[in-house]
Design a protein around this motif. Structure first.
Motif, PDB file in Angstrom:
ATOM      1  N   LYS A 100      -3.134 -16.519  -3.617  1.00  0.00           N
ATOM      2  CA  LYS A 100      -2.747 -15.943  -4.339  1.00  0.00           C
ATOM      3  C   LYS A 100      -2.900 -14.022  -3.493  1.00  0.00           C
ATOM      4  O   LYS A 100      -4.049 -14.172  -2.749  1.00  0.00           O
ATOM      5  CB  LYS A 100      -3.196 -16.127  -5.288  1.00  0.00           C
ATOM      6  CG  LYS A 100      -2.212 -17.183  -6.476  1.00  0.00           C
ATOM      7  CD  LYS A 100      -3.026 -16.519  -7.413  1.00  0.00           C
ATOM      8  CE  LYS A 100      -2.357 -18.048  -8.265  1.00  0.00           C
ATOM      9  NZ  LYS A 100      -2.728 -18.403  -9.743  1.00  0.00           N
ATOM     10  N   CYS A 101      -2.202 -13.419  -3.260  1.00  0.00           N
ATOM     11  CA  CYS A 101      -2.569 -12.422  -2.949  1.00  0.00           C
ATOM     12  C   CYS A 101      -3.505 -11.504  -3.728  1.00  0.00           C
ATOM     13  O   CYS A 101      -3.730 -11.686  -5.430  1.00  0.00           O
ATOM     14  CB  CYS A 101      -1.318 -11.358  -3.615  1.00  0.00           C
ATOM     15  SG  CYS A 101      -1.384  -9.764  -2.398  1.00  0.00           S
ATOM     16  N   SER A 102      -4.381 -10.718  -3.051  1.00  0.00           N
ATOM     17  CA  SER A 102      -5.555  -9.942  -3.361  1.00  0.00           C
ATOM     18  C   SER A 102      -5.491  -8.461  -4.154  1.00  0.00           C
ATOM     19  O   SER A 102      -6.010  -8.245  -4.304  1.00  0.00           O
ATOM     20  CB  SER A 102      -6.455 -10.124  -2.604  1.00  0.00           C
ATOM     21  OG  SER A 102      -5.848  -9.272  -1.652  1.00  0.00           O
ATOM     22  N   ASN A 103      -4.522  -7.950  -3.971  1.00  0.00           N
ATOM     23  CA  ASN A 103      -3.813  -6.749  -4.027  1.00  0.00           C
ATOM     24  C   ASN A 103      -2.899  -6.833  -6.166  1.00  0.00           C
ATOM     25  O   ASN A 103      -2.415  -7.291  -5.591  1.00  0.00           O
ATOM     26  CB  ASN A 103      -2.690  -6.455  -3.615  1.00  0.00           C
ATOM     27  CG  ASN A 103      -2.330  -5.274  -3.858  1.00  0.00           C
ATOM     28  OD1 ASN A 103      -2.260  -4.324  -4.942  1.00  0.00           O
ATOM     29  ND2 ASN A 103      -0.759  -4.535  -2.914  1.00  0.00           N
ATOM     30  N   PRO A 104      -4.116  -6.649  -6.898  1.00  0.00           N
ATOM     31  CA  PRO A 104      -3.792  -6.341  -8.056  1.00  0.00           C
ATOM     32  C   PRO A 104      -2.620  -5.754  -8.886  1.00  0.00           C
ATOM     33  O   PRO A 104      -2.124  -6.064  -9.172  1.00  0.00           O
ATOM     34  CB  PRO A 104      -4.810  -5.907  -7.978  1.00  0.00           C
ATOM     35  CG  PRO A 104      -5.866  -5.207  -7.560  1.00  0.00           C
ATOM     36  CD  PRO A 104      -5.693  -5.957  -6.319  1.00  0.00           C
ATOM     37  N   ARG A 105      -2.165  -4.901  -7.712  1.00  0.00           N
ATOM     38  CA  ARG A 105      -0.470  -4.096  -7.935  1.00  0.00           C
ATOM     39  C   ARG A 105       0.297  -5.137  -7.332  1.00  0.00           C
ATOM     40  O   ARG A 105       1.913  -4.361  -7.817  1.00  0.00           O
ATOM     41  CB  ARG A 105      -1.107  -2.518  -7.302  1.00  0.00           C
ATOM     42  CG  ARG A 105      -1.818  -1.864  -8.544  1.00  0.00           C
ATOM     43  CD  ARG A 105      -1.594  -0.441  -7.511  1.00  0.00           C
ATOM     44  NE  ARG A 105      -2.901   0.073  -8.506  1.00  0.00           N
ATOM     45  CZ  ARG A 105      -3.255   1.190  -8.528  1.00  0.00           C
ATOM     46  NH1 ARG A 105      -1.528   2.404  -7.933  1.00  0.00           N
ATOM     47  NH2 ARG A 105      -3.883   2.144  -9.440  1.00  0.00           N
ATOM     48  N   ASN A 109       1.538 -10.684  -8.247  1.00  0.00           N
ATOM     49  CA  ASN A 109       1.003 -11.048  -9.783  1.00  0.00           C
ATOM     50  C   ASN A 109       0.610 -10.287 -11.045  1.00  0.00           C
ATOM     51  O   ASN A 109       0.114 -10.498 -11.671  1.00  0.00           O
ATOM     52  CB  ASN A 109      -1.096 -10.222  -8.514  1.00  0.00           C
ATOM     53  CG  ASN A 109      -1.218 -10.759  -8.587  1.00  0.00           C
ATOM     54  OD1 ASN A 109      -1.492 -12.344  -7.897  1.00  0.00           O
ATOM     55  ND2 ASN A 109      -1.450 -10.289  -6.733  1.00  0.00           N
ATOM     56  N   ASN A 110       2.182  -9.688 -10.932  1.00  0.00           N
ATOM     57  CA  ASN A 110       2.059  -9.314 -12.604  1.00  0.00           C
ATOM     58  C   ASN A 110       3.862  -9.563 -13.321  1.00  0.00           C
ATOM     59  O   ASN A 110       3.453  -8.848 -13.958  1.00  0.00           O
ATOM     60  CB  ASN A 110       2.704  -7.841 -12.290  1.00  0.00           C
ATOM     61  CG  ASN A 110       1.124  -7.167 -11.765  1.00  0.00           C
ATOM     62  OD1 ASN A 110      -0.033  -7.259 -12.054  1.00  0.00           O
ATOM     63  ND2 ASN A 110       0.754  -6.153 -10.744  1.00  0.00           N
ATOM     64  N   GLU A 111       4.340 -10.618 -12.356  1.00  0.00           N
ATOM     65  CA  GLU A 111       5.906 -10.890 -12.321  1.00  0.00           C
ATOM     66  C   GLU A 111       5.486 -13.016 -12.164  1.00  0.00           C
ATOM     67  O   GLU A 111       4.273 -12.877 -11.763  1.00  0.00           O
ATOM     68  CB  GLU A 111       6.818 -10.237 -11.787  1.00  0.00           C
ATOM     69  CG  GLU A 111       6.727  -9.196 -11.889  1.00  0.00           C
ATOM     70  CD  GLU A 111       7.479  -8.939 -13.524  1.00  0.00           C
ATOM     71  OE1 GLU A 111       8.037  -9.348 -13.998  1.00  0.00           O
ATOM     72  OE2 GLU A 111       6.795  -7.678 -13.914  1.00  0.00           O
ATOM     73  N   ASP A 112       6.092 -14.029 -12.711  1.00  0.00           N
ATOM     74  CA  ASP A 112       6.067 -15.034 -12.865  1.00  0.00           C
ATOM     75  C   ASP A 112       6.656 -14.916 -11.768  1.00  0.00           C
ATOM     76  O   ASP A 112       8.456 -15.908 -12.056  1.00  0.00           O
ATOM     77  CB  ASP A 112       7.665 -15.459 -13.731  1.00  0.00           C
ATOM     78  CG  ASP A 112       6.744 -16.976 -14.279  1.00  0.00           C
ATOM     79  OD1 ASP A 112       5.925 -17.721 -13.448  1.00  0.00           O
ATOM     80  OD2 ASP A 112       7.311 -17.797 -14.254  1.00  0.00           O
ATOM     81  N   ILE A 113       6.521 -15.203 -10.758  1.00  0.00           N
ATOM     82  CA  ILE A 113       7.389 -15.205  -9.365  1.00  0.00           C
ATOM     83  C   ILE A 113       5.819 -15.685  -8.622  1.00  0.00           C
ATOM     84  O   ILE A 113       5.087 -15.439  -8.356  1.00  0.00           O
ATOM     85  CB  ILE A 113       7.895 -13.819  -8.454  1.00  0.00           C
ATOM     86  CG1 ILE A 113       6.759 -12.736  -8.501  1.00  0.00           C
ATOM     87  CG2 ILE A 113       8.947 -13.571  -8.661  1.00  0.00           C
ATOM     88  CD1 ILE A 113       7.401 -11.269  -7.392  1.00  0.00           C
ATOM     89  N   ASP A 114       6.704 -16.122  -7.017  1.00  0.00           N
ATOM     90  CA  ASP A 114       6.192 -17.129  -6.327  1.00  0.00           C
ATOM     91  C   ASP A 114       4.957 -16.299  -5.139  1.00  0.00           C
ATOM     92  O   ASP A 114       5.623 -15.285  -4.931  1.00  0.00           O
ATOM     93  CB  ASP A 114       6.827 -18.361  -5.159  1.00  0.00           C
ATOM     94  CG  ASP A 114       7.231 -19.349  -6.368  1.00  0.00           C
ATOM     95  OD1 ASP A 114       7.021 -19.782  -7.053  1.00  0.00           O
ATOM     96  OD2 ASP A 114       8.831 -20.356  -5.698  1.00  0.00           O
ATOM     97  N   HIS A 115       4.310 -17.010  -4.873  1.00  0.00           N
ATOM     98  CA  HIS A 115       2.887 -15.906  -4.273  1.00  0.00           C
ATOM     99  C   HIS A 115       3.726 -16.512  -2.744  1.00  0.00           C
ATOM    100  O   HIS A 115       3.361 -17.852  -1.840  1.00  0.00           O
ATOM    101  CB  HIS A 115       1.912 -16.509  -4.305  1.00  0.00           C
ATOM    102  CG  HIS A 115       1.268 -16.168  -5.894  1.00  0.00           C
ATOM    103  ND1 HIS A 115       0.377 -14.532  -5.684  1.00  0.00           N
ATOM    104  CD2 HIS A 115       1.342 -16.702  -7.077  1.00  0.00           C
ATOM    105  CE1 HIS A 115       0.173 -14.107  -7.143  1.00  0.00           C
ATOM    106  NE2 HIS A 115       0.601 -15.414  -8.108  1.00  0.00           N
ATOM    107  N   VAL A 116       4.396 -15.775  -1.788  1.00  0.00           N
ATOM    108  CA  VAL A 116       4.871 -15.818  -1.022  1.00  0.00           C
ATOM    109  C   VAL A 116       4.253 -15.188   0.390  1.00  0.00           C
ATOM    110  O   VAL A 116       3.876 -14.376   0.468  1.00  0.00           O
ATOM    111  CB  VAL A 116       6.280 -15.318  -0.296  1.00  0.00           C
ATOM    112  CG1 VAL A 116       6.347 -15.813   0.775  1.00  0.00           C
ATOM    113  CG2 VAL A 116       6.876 -16.395  -1.630  1.00  0.00           C
ATOM    114  N   PHE A 117       3.394 -15.885   1.528  1.00  0.00           N
ATOM    115  CA  PHE A 117       2.962 -15.288   2.097  1.00  0.00           C
ATOM    116  C   PHE A 117       3.728 -15.624   3.429  1.00  0.00           C
ATOM    117  O   PHE A 117       3.974 -17.008   3.954  1.00  0.00           O
ATOM    118  CB  PHE A 117       1.921 -15.568   2.560  1.00  0.00           C
ATOM    119  CG  PHE A 117       1.015 -14.777   1.510  1.00  0.00           C
ATOM    120  CD1 PHE A 117       0.171 -13.817   2.208  1.00  0.00           C
ATOM    121  CD2 PHE A 117       0.523 -15.160   0.143  1.00  0.00           C
ATOM    122  CE1 PHE A 117      -0.810 -13.238   1.017  1.00  0.00           C
ATOM    123  CE2 PHE A 117       0.156 -14.424  -0.783  1.00  0.00           C
ATOM    124  CZ  PHE A 117      -0.508 -13.498   0.040  1.00  0.00           C
TER     125      PHE A 117
END
Length: 136
Positions: A100-105, A109-117
């Motif tokens: 998961k992205c560590s950037n709270p903004r 982290n704020n929408e229902d989308i995939d965490h993609v790196f």
């Protein structure tokens, strides 16, 4: 301690001691309907101690995500009780819902989308697709 051999399946070997449960959780092995053995802190001449995971079924798993967790993991395919193939792993170009992205903004982290790196170099550095934050 003796752990029986498997007839047909997959063995993840040379997992850094203590990372076996991370592999188990990342690959969601708890959802499998077959036997899964996790051996922690097994003696190893090469590593001192290691973790091993044995899956007693031939299943389809994205194995390259293992390379992100631990670059030294070896994957052995077992058929009729014998190792028939050793898979070479490489870092995946993209990781989806593994970290998961560590950037709270970040939008992830704020929408229902995939965490993609995405992979940005050959050293294993990943950055968030949305905000470019480096994975920790």
């Amino acid at each position: 301690m003796k752990i029986d051999e498997i007839e047909n399946g997959i063995v993840f070997d040379h997992i850094t001691a203590g990372k076996g449960m991370q592999v188990y959780n990342t690959l969601h092995l708890e959802k499998l309907k077959c036997q899964v053995a996790i051996i922690q802190n097994a003696k190893s001449d090469k590593m001192g101690a290691k973790d091993i995971i044995k899956i007693n079924d031939a299943i389809d798993i994205n194995l390259n995500v293992l390379c992100y967790i631990d670059k030294d993991i070896t994957v052995n395919i077992i058929k009729d009780g014998k190792s028939v193939e050793k898979k070479t792993l490489s870092l995946p170009e993209k990781l989806t819902n593994v970290i998961k992205c560590s950037n709270p903004r970040c939008i992830s982290n704020n929408e229902d989308i995939d965490h993609v790196f995405t992979l940005v170099d050959d050293k294993g550095t990943y950055r968030c697709l949305y905000c470019e934050t480096k994975a920790k």
